[in-house]
Design an enzyme around this catalytic site. Sequence first.
Site, PDB file in Angstrom:
ATOM      1  NE  ARG A  51      30.788 113.608  -4.463  1.00 28.50           N
ATOM      2  CZ  ARG A  51      31.066 113.997  -3.202  1.00 28.50           C
ATOM      3  NH1 ARG A  51      31.544 113.140  -2.325  1.00 28.50           N
ATOM      4  NH2 ARG A  51      30.876 115.256  -2.843  1.00 28.50           N
ATOM      5  CE1 TYR A 103      36.076  97.610 -24.150  1.00 29.58           C
ATOM      6  CE2 TYR A 103      37.025  99.147 -22.585  1.00 29.58           C
ATOM      7  CZ  TYR A 103      36.108  98.853 -23.574  1.00 29.58           C
ATOM      8  OH  TYR A 103      35.216  99.809 -23.962  1.00 29.58           O
ATOM      9  CG  ASP A 175      37.199  93.137 -17.073  1.00 29.61           C
ATOM     10  OD1 ASP A 175      36.046  92.682 -17.025  1.00 29.61           O
ATOM     11  OD2 ASP A 175      37.515  94.149 -17.740  1.00 29.61           O
ATOM     12  CE  LYS A 200      30.903  96.783 -22.733  1.00 31.00           C
ATOM     13  NZ  LYS A 200      32.306  96.584 -22.433  1.00 31.00           N
TER      14      LYS A 200
END
Length: 385
Positions: A51, A103, A175, A200
């Site tokens: 992690r 978004y 972004d 994306k």
Amino acid sequence: MHDNKRIATRCIHAGQSPDPTTGAIMTPIYQTSTYAQPSPGVFKGEYDYSRSANPTRTALEANLASLEGGKHGITFSSGLAALDAVMHLLSSGDHVVLCDDVYGGTYRQLNTIFRQFGIDFTRVDMTDLDATRDAFTDKTKLVWMETPTNPMLKVIDIEAVAALGKEKGALVAVDNTFATPLLQSPLKLGADIVSHSCTKYIGGHSDVVGGALIVSDDELGQRLRYIQNSVGAVPAPMDCFLLLRSTKTLHVRVERHCQNARKIADWLADNGKVERVFYPGREDHPQHAVAAKQMSDFGGMITAHLKGGIEQSRKFLESLEVISLAESLGGVESLIEHPAIMTHSSVDKDAREALGITDGLIRLSVGIEDVDDLIGDLDQALGRI
Ligand SMILES: *Cc1c(COP(=O)(O)O)cnc(C)c1O
């Protein structure tokens, strides 16, 4: 490593060197949760638990940092997990200035998750600098913008909004999912944080969900890494490997996405069934000048208003054969969607319509197929309405 090379070389090599034990040219998938310690608290490298860090992830993080021209890359299990990490920099009572055409999931996270912890936000059309200045309060700690925006492809002047954010003492995040690191470098334009949905263009093959943040400031990088480890939304080694494989072709994919999109945007604009086309590369785009200033090319996304209403849009979308009707974007295959029904249904109807997300609006993610086949498909489907 390779940070002094040009971006096409960095896509392929940054963050990666042949595996020291075998010489394997590809970064191995370190499918391990933990690492043996020769003595309590003594580690063989920087790794103690996956992690906190994993070598496949480290390679991806260094690769993405290099592509964005930043110092620290921090990756997540999704783009929204990356946003969540940025939001965890804030405290109850803080305020965010958010671009209006954002978004849908970004809006939903701020509106329904962080609002319950007392973090408020104001949505504003950031192509209007006066309105943007007015949206700040003395509690504003973060500016979050997306450019080009989704789905209206508005282009925000990053340098100007970043300067405003600085003046007000807020962190500025961009972004960069739609533009990719190939077309736009927000850190160089004054942003503090770049975020990506790696799902994306960075992934590019519609087979991974992932997210990333890239920053240059050491202290900010440390804080985000602390949040990444504490909240725990880390990507799996296999997904990091897939994303590393993807960034090796990012530059050639993006080049073809842009070429195809430009041709299709011009073709659509001349079609009698189309009311209006939004593509930042066209001179009739309202912020074409800003796009030309801050982007090296204009991307693979096109938004268009079809003539007629919901029935015409539905017929058109159902008639496509090469282009798939699906949410998401940025893959090698062309995808099309209906924002009002699909990606932006979580934005309430009034807000949607104020933004121009009407029933005739479609959003096309232009893939890298043969452009004439794509135009042929659009032509036959438009012929059906
Ligand atoms: C998809 C997307 C996101 C969210 O990313 P996920 O990987 O789906 O969580 C954020 N911003 C933009 C611009 C996106 O397109």
